[in-house]
Design a protein around this motif. Structure first.
Motif, PDB file in Angstrom:
ATOM      1  N   GLY A  90       0.803  -1.220   0.000  1.00 48.69           N
ATOM      2  CA  GLY A  90       0.000   0.000   0.000  1.00 48.69           C
ATOM      3  C   GLY A  90       0.837   1.271   0.000  1.00 48.69           C
ATOM      4  N   ARG A  91       2.125   1.143   0.351  1.00 48.92           N
ATOM      5  CA  ARG A  91       2.993   2.325   0.348  1.00 48.92           C
ATOM      6  C   ARG A  91       3.396   2.727  -1.063  1.00 48.92           C
ATOM      7  NH1 ARG A  91       6.959  -0.181   4.967  1.00 48.92           N
ATOM      8  NH2 ARG A  91       5.439  -0.218   6.663  1.00 48.92           N
ATOM      9  N   ARG A  92       3.208   1.807  -2.019  1.00 46.70           N
ATOM     10  CA  ARG A  92       3.579   2.115  -3.414  1.00 46.70           C
ATOM     11  C   ARG A  92       2.408   2.838  -4.085  1.00 46.70           C
ATOM     12  NH1 ARG A  92       7.737  -1.308  -5.195  1.00 46.70           N
ATOM     13  NH2 ARG A  92       7.576  -0.165  -7.159  1.00 46.70           N
ATOM     14  N   ILE A  93       2.213   4.083  -3.719  1.00 52.84           N
ATOM     15  CA  ILE A  93       1.067   4.848  -4.234  1.00 52.84           C
ATOM     16  C   ILE A  93       1.099   4.949  -5.762  1.00 52.84           C
ATOM     17  CG2 ILE A  93      -0.072   7.093  -4.213  1.00 52.84           C
ATOM     18  CD1 ILE A  93      -0.404   5.645  -1.638  1.00 52.84           C
ATOM     19  N   HIS A  94       2.304   5.059  -6.325  1.00 56.34           N
ATOM     20  CA  HIS A  94       2.383   5.283  -7.780  1.00 56.34           C
ATOM     21  C   HIS A  94       1.940   4.054  -8.576  1.00 56.34           C
ATOM     22  CE1 HIS A  94       6.221   3.343  -6.835  1.00 56.34           C
ATOM     23  NE2 HIS A  94       6.327   3.031  -8.107  1.00 56.34           N
TER      24      HIS A  94
END
Length: 323
Positions: free
Chosen positions: A313-317
């Motif tokens: 979920g931290r990989r927004i891109h």
């Protein structure tokens, strides 16, 4: 936490309107009922053959009769558990993939990100919703299994049987949650949704079908119906003595099998339901002593998948739709 719960409720509302959820429940439910019907007919055929054989032996004047085939009611669920193992994993992948892919394709990810502080909240909210969904589906499967064994199989159901099927249902919930978490993680980390789906299908083929099949093929006892050692009338003690000469081979074969969560799920449920002969008629304490490492292994796999999903979920891109 409140953001995650809000997103979980939203996911459950979306899933309630999704036809695929009802298709999953219907397919697994029908599969369990059909497996009990087929197993019941097979047992009755064995019993008829036995009675015909006894009649012939009696007519010949011989006083020696073989032991009658025994029915352990929960063994009727073997096919149903195998359907959950194979189809349940595939359905869990599909639903987990869709949970992220639909938001991406609709372009609603950006809207969700304006209402939450992180992509991790979105991912974990969806997984919380899926966990509740799978708990409801597995509870329904447990009820269907009990009703099928009691009505179609004609077997008496007591607290002992209820406890065993409930344990199998909990193991099934851990198992399908693993696959949904893997699907959510891979889809979130892969910007191309088609590529994510292909990756997930390859993983399903390897873990559910290929690795367990290789392990089964490497087991010489599986090469003859009913078991090689039983066919050769080799006693259990002698069987262990023979296998002691192949310790390294057995360790490698077993290591390959337990690297698949599907095999861990199968071993635990087959033991709990008495499908594996070693555990027929044994107490739950005995079963647990022989199989606790399998459910611990499945829990470790699922915890790792949930951790990966949370981190994805931290990989927004990659979570956002490609512009």
């Amino acid at each position: 936490m409140s953001e995650t719960l809000t997103l979980a409720r939203k996911e459950l509302l979306d899933l309630r309107r999704d036809r695929i959820v009802w298709i999953v429940l219907g397919t697994l439910g029908i599969a369990v009922v059909l497996s009990v019907i087929v197993a019941s007919l097979d047992y009755r055929a064995q019993l008829a053959d036995y009675e015909a054989y006894v009649a012939q032996v009696t007519a010949s004047g011989s006083g020696v009769t073989p032991a009658a085939p025994q029915l352990f009611p929960l063994t009727l669920l073997r096919g149903g558990m195998e359907y959950v193992e194979v189809l349940g994993a595939l359905f869990a992948l599909t639903i987990g993939y869709g949970a992220i892919a639909k938001e991406r394709s609709r372009g609603t990810v950006d809207l969700l990100l304006t209402r939450t502080r992180s992509g991790t909240s979105i991912v974990m909210g969806k997984l919380a919703g899926l966990a509740v969904l799978w708990a409801a589906i597995m509870a329904a499967i447990v009820v269907i299994a009990l009703a099928s064994v009691a009505t179609v199989g004609g077997a008496a159901i007591g607290l002992h049987e209820v406890a065993r099927i409930a344990l199998a249902g909990i193991a099934g919930w851990v198992y399908v949650l693993f696959w949904s978490a893997v699907a959510v993680a891979v889809t979130t980390l892969t910007r191309n949704s088609t590529g994510a789906l292909l990756t997930l299908l390859v993983a399903w083929l390897l873990v559910v079908l290929v690795i367990p099949q290789i392990g089964d093929t490497m087991d010489p006892d599986n090469q003859v119906p009913g078991g090689l050692f039983k066919a050769l009338a080799i006693a259990k003690a002698d069987e262990h003595a023979v296998l002691d000469h192949f310790t390294a081979y057995e360790s490698a074969r077993n290591g390959l099998e337990v690297s698949s969560i599907s095999k861990l799920y199968e071993r635990f449920t087959f033991a709990t339901l008495g499908i594996k002969d070693t555990y027929n008629g044994q107490s739950l304490a005995f079963v647990w002593d022989g199989t606790f490492r399998y459910i611990y292994g499945a829990l470790a796999f699922t915890a790792a998948a949930l951790t990966l999903a949370a981190a994805s979920g931290r990989r927004i891109h990659t979570l956002r739709r490609a512009s």
